[in-house]
Every structure is written in C-alpha cells, then in structure tokens.
Design a protein around this motif. Structure first.
Motif, short mmCIF file in Angstrom:
data_model
loop_
_atom_site.label_atom_id
_atom_site.label_comp_id
_atom_site.label_asym_id
_atom_site.label_seq_id
_atom_site.Cartn_x
_atom_site.Cartn_y
_atom_site.Cartn_z
N ALA A 116 33.90 42.66 40.61
CA ALA A 116 33.60 42.83 39.19
C ALA A 116 34.56 42.03 38.33
CB ALA A 116 33.67 44.32 38.82
N TYR A 117 35.83 42.02 38.69
CA TYR A 117 36.83 41.25 37.94
C TYR A 117 36.55 39.75 38.09
CZ TYR A 117 41.34 41.67 35.50
OH TYR A 117 42.33 41.70 34.58
N ARG A 123 32.72 40.95 34.91
CA ARG A 123 31.93 42.10 34.45
C ARG A 123 32.68 42.81 33.33
NH1 ARG A 123 27.82 39.92 36.21
NH2 ARG A 123 27.41 40.01 38.41
N THR A 124 32.01 43.71 32.67
CA THR A 124 32.63 44.41 31.55
C THR A 124 33.79 45.28 32.00
OG1 THR A 124 31.19 46.33 31.75
CG2 THR A 124 30.42 44.50 30.33
N HIS A 125 34.62 45.62 31.01
CA HIS A 125 35.75 46.51 31.30
C HIS A 125 35.26 47.86 31.80
CE1 HIS A 125 38.73 49.59 30.25
NE2 HIS A 125 39.57 48.71 30.76
N ASP A 126 34.14 48.32 31.28
CA ASP A 126 33.59 49.61 31.71
C ASP A 126 33.29 49.62 33.21
OD1 ASP A 126 33.77 50.22 29.05
OD2 ASP A 126 31.61 50.19 28.68
N THR A 127 32.74 48.53 33.70
CA THR A 127 32.43 48.43 35.13
C THR A 127 33.71 48.46 35.95
OG1 THR A 127 30.47 47.13 34.65
CG2 THR A 127 31.32 47.01 36.90
N ARG A 128 34.68 47.64 35.55
CA ARG A 128 35.96 47.60 36.29
C ARG A 128 36.66 48.94 36.22
NH1 ARG A 128 37.13 43.28 32.96
NH2 ARG A 128 39.13 44.23 32.50
N THR A 148 35.38 51.91 35.84
CA THR A 148 34.68 52.89 36.69
C THR A 148 35.10 52.72 38.14
OG1 THR A 148 32.81 52.96 35.18
CG2 THR A 148 32.41 53.71 37.44
N LEU A 149 35.13 51.49 38.62
CA LEU A 149 35.51 51.23 40.01
C LEU A 149 36.98 51.57 40.24
CD1 LEU A 149 33.50 47.94 40.41
CD2 LEU A 149 33.00 50.13 41.50
N HIS A 165 35.82 46.37 42.80
CA HIS A 165 36.62 46.08 41.60
C HIS A 165 36.98 44.60 41.56
CE1 HIS A 165 40.31 45.85 39.15
NE2 HIS A 165 39.72 46.79 38.44
N SER A 190 35.93 50.58 46.99
CA SER A 190 36.08 50.59 45.53
C SER A 190 36.94 49.42 45.06
CB SER A 190 36.66 51.92 45.04
OG SER A 190 38.05 52.02 45.31
#
Length: 115
Positions: free
Chosen positions: A80-81, A85-90, A92-93, A77, A73
C-alpha cells in the motif's frame, strides 16, 4: 542519480560533472526511504513480542495465525505504501499488525503472571 549528502556532489572520478540538482529529492527514493524507516520502527517490536510469545508455548494454530497474520499485514502495508494508497488504507493495515502485537504481548504477560 540522486545523492543525499552535500559532499556527494564533489568532483571525483566517479562523478566528474557534479550538479547541485543531484541533491534534489527523488520521490521514488524518498518513498522507499520512508517505507524502510517505517519497517525499522515496527519490526523490532514484532521480533521481541513474537519471540516472547513463542516461549509461552501457545497452540501451534494460534501462533501461526498471529505470526503469519502480522507478516501478511506488514507485506500489505508495504504494498500500500509503495503504490501510494491512501493513509486510511495504510493505517488500517498498520492497525491490524499493531493489534496482533498487543494481543501477543498481553498473552505473554498473562502467561508470565501464571494466568
């Protein structure tokens, strides 16, 4: 080259032509700085919770799922960072990793209380 501190733009042999623009933020550098700060905020909790959890002698399968799950995870993360990627993706992870930490902590507390 980007410097962070004002004294870094003094004329020196390694910086013979200082320019105030050297102090301006560089988005790539700042993104990595934010990633590192995020890791510094989260990893100590994992190290403590993971160590205490392992000391409760959990099943090997459960320990693997939780410890590997947390690491995966955090790696996702980071990716994604890093790739913006969007804040929602980060989020969630991050939440997945946090739930793993909460589970390990609760399990450790229950073991310490004899349950």
């Amino acid at each position: 080259m980007v410097f962070r501190s004002p004294e870094d733009i003094r004329k020196t042999p390694l910086n013979p032509a200082p320019n105030p623009k050297q102090l301006e933020p560089n988005e790539r550098v700042e993104r990595i700085r934010r990633i590192q700060l995020n890791d510094l905020e989260n990893l100590p909790f994992f190290l403590v919770a993971g160590l205490l959890f392992v000391l409760t002698d959990p099943s090997l399968l459960l320990a693997r799922w939780l410890l590997y799950g947390y690491v995966v995870s955090r790696l996702l993360h980071f990716a994604a960072y890093f790739t913006a990627r969007t804040h929602d993706t980060r989020a969630t992870l991050w939440t997945v990793g946090s739930l793993i930490l909460i589970f390990m902590t609760c399990r450790t507390l229950l073991a310490a209380l004899g349950y």
